[in-house]
Enzyme design. Structure first.
Site, PDB file in Angstrom:
ATOM      1  N   LEU A   1       0.768  -1.244  -0.167  1.00 50.99           N
ATOM      2  CA  LEU A   1      -0.149   0.071  -0.004  1.00 50.99           C
ATOM      3  C   LEU A   1       0.806   1.220   0.078  1.00 50.99           C
ATOM      4  O   LEU A   1       2.133   1.227   0.492  1.00 50.99           O
ATOM      5  CB  LEU A   1      -0.804   0.105   1.258  1.00 50.99           C
ATOM      6  CG  LEU A   1      -1.914  -1.247   1.481  1.00 50.99           C
ATOM      7  CD1 LEU A   1      -2.406  -1.389   2.668  1.00 50.99           C
ATOM      8  CD2 LEU A   1      -2.729  -1.131   0.386  1.00 50.99           C
ATOM      9  N   PRO A   2       0.362   2.340  -0.363  1.00 54.50           N
ATOM     10  CA  PRO A   2       0.971   3.625  -0.655  1.00 54.50           C
ATOM     11  C   PRO A   2       1.615   4.246   0.591  1.00 54.50           C
ATOM     12  O   PRO A   2       2.854   4.549   0.549  1.00 54.50           O
ATOM     13  CB  PRO A   2       0.163   4.420  -1.227  1.00 54.50           C
ATOM     14  CG  PRO A   2      -1.078   3.788  -1.633  1.00 54.50           C
ATOM     15  CD  PRO A   2      -1.043   2.767  -0.780  1.00 54.50           C
TER      16      PRO A   2
ATOM     17  N   THR B   1       6.018   1.185   2.447  1.00 56.53           N
ATOM     18  CA  THR B   1       6.959   1.917   3.012  1.00 56.53           C
ATOM     19  C   THR B   1       6.003   2.898   3.646  1.00 56.53           C
ATOM     20  O   THR B   1       5.317   3.681   3.381  1.00 56.53           O
ATOM     21  CB  THR B   1       7.447   2.991   1.608  1.00 56.53           C
ATOM     22  OG1 THR B   1       8.254   2.139   0.737  1.00 56.53           O
ATOM     23  CG2 THR B   1       8.574   3.894   2.175  1.00 56.53           C
TER      24      THR B   1
ATOM     25  N   LYS C   1      13.938   0.475   5.554  1.00 53.06           N
ATOM     26  CA  LYS C   1      13.412   0.907   4.127  1.00 53.06           C
ATOM     27  C   LYS C   1      13.665   2.528   3.818  1.00 53.06           C
ATOM     28  O   LYS C   1      13.829   2.965   2.973  1.00 53.06           O
ATOM     29  CB  LYS C   1      12.113   0.530   3.882  1.00 53.06           C
ATOM     30  CG  LYS C   1      11.174   0.838   2.642  1.00 53.06           C
ATOM     31  CD  LYS C   1      12.131   0.358   1.390  1.00 53.06           C
ATOM     32  CE  LYS C   1      11.667   0.725   0.250  1.00 53.06           C
ATOM     33  NZ  LYS C   1      10.314   0.588  -0.075  1.00 53.06           N
TER      34      LYS C   1
ATOM     35  N   LYS D   1       7.038  11.689  -0.558  1.00 50.11           N
ATOM     36  CA  LYS D   1       6.589  11.191   0.280  1.00 50.11           C
ATOM     37  C   LYS D   1       7.691  10.348   1.497  1.00 50.11           C
ATOM     38  O   LYS D   1       7.431  10.587   2.767  1.00 50.11           O
ATOM     39  CB  LYS D   1       5.317  10.173   0.394  1.00 50.11           C
ATOM     40  CG  LYS D   1       4.666   9.648   1.546  1.00 50.11           C
ATOM     41  CD  LYS D   1       5.124   8.261   1.777  1.00 50.11           C
ATOM     42  CE  LYS D   1       4.871   7.380   0.563  1.00 50.11           C
ATOM     43  NZ  LYS D   1       5.237   5.988   0.926  1.00 50.11           N
TER      44      LYS D   1
END
Length: 295
Positions: A59-60, A87, A162, A231
């Protein structure tokens, strides 16, 4: 082989789901928009959790992960494992893991690296946090997806690693794009320039894996967008603020990918930042003419 759940079937999740299907797994997937070949569609995250003891998330960001997890947890049987390949904010991840544990569900954070090409080939790198024994138990599920799986520590460690990795990715991609535009303006042969860089101290993943393709006109479409890259760098700066570590190098990629989004490249692969920089330089494009074979 019991069914595996995949929530999020976009650029990365769809590719990973197909890898699992090709490896013989039954995949039950949910995405409000996308689908993937061979995946059995579920009507909700809760239905995925009802049908699968291992549920993967792609997912975003945490603003999407949190409601999805809170939807699926009441439907998940004790002993279910949720693996978050997104992430996401490590703080959010730790909080969700506590909520999951209260219902007998194990939550692993497993940041992935390698981009769409690695997802297609099953050669991703996974940076995982959480219970090492549970991670070992689900390695057969991860095997079709990743060439390497690194256990970084407790829950939150995988998503922390990450963010650190993605920051370096953002810096080198933005900087190499700038160098390629400058090299083009200087009249250099960019294939030769890349060969020199990749044999010297300026070599990076961007210079060795991305730009040799981009100068031939292949932007490696389907990977992380400029908007998502911005982001990720923002999450990195928030992480460093919590750790009390100065962040002196984030301004460059924030400016580069933010500029790319402002110029209309926000929802295409972040490699297009080179075109955004080229726009600011007067319309420079770095694609090289096809080489002529000797007759």
């Amino acid at each position: 082989m019991t069914p595996v759940g995949m929530i999020g079937l976009g650029n990365m999740g769809g590719r990973m789901a197909r890898r699992l299907v090709d490896a013989g797994w039954e995949v039950v997937g949910y995405d409000p928009v996308a689908g993937a070949e061979g995946v059995t569609k579920a009507a909700s995250p809760a239905e995925v959790a009802q049908r699968c003891s291992t549920v993967l998330l792609s997912l975003p960001d945490s603003t999407v992960v949190e409601p999805v997890v809170r939807d699926l947890l009441p439907a998940a049987a004790p002993g279910t494992t949720v693996v978050d390949l997104s992430t996401a904010s490590p703080e959010s991840t730790v909080a969700l893991a506590r909520e999951a544990a209260a219902q007998g569900v194990t939550y692993l954070d497993a940041g992935i690296s390698g981009g769409a090409a690695a997802a297609e080939k099953g050669t991703l790198t996974i940076m995982a946090g959480g219970d090492a024994a549970v991670l070992d138990a689900i390695r057969p599920v991860l095997a079709p997806l990743a060439a390497t799986v690194h256990h970084l520590g407790p829950v939150g460690a995988g998503h922390t690693a990450k963010l650190l990795n993605n920051f370096l990715n953002a810096v080198t991609l933005a900087a190499t794009a700038e160098v390629m535009v400058a090299g083009q303006r200087a009249g250099l042969d960019l294939r030769t320039l890349l060969a020199a860089i990749n044999g010297g101290s300026g070599q990076s993943f961007a210079s060795s894996n991305r730009f040799p393709r981009i100068v031939e006109g292949d932007y490696l479409e389907g990977g992380l967008t400029s908007r998502l890259m911005t982001k990720d760098v923002t999450l990195y700066t928030e992480l460093l603020a919590r750790l009390g570590v100065p962040s002196l190098n984030a301004a460059g990629p924030v400016a580069s990918f933010g500029m790319a989004a402002h110029l209309g490249y926000g929802d295409v692969i972040s490699n297009r930042v080179v075109d955004a920089l080229g726009d600011l330089a007067g319309g420079v494009r770095i694609q090289q003419p096809a080489t002529q074979e000797a007759s």
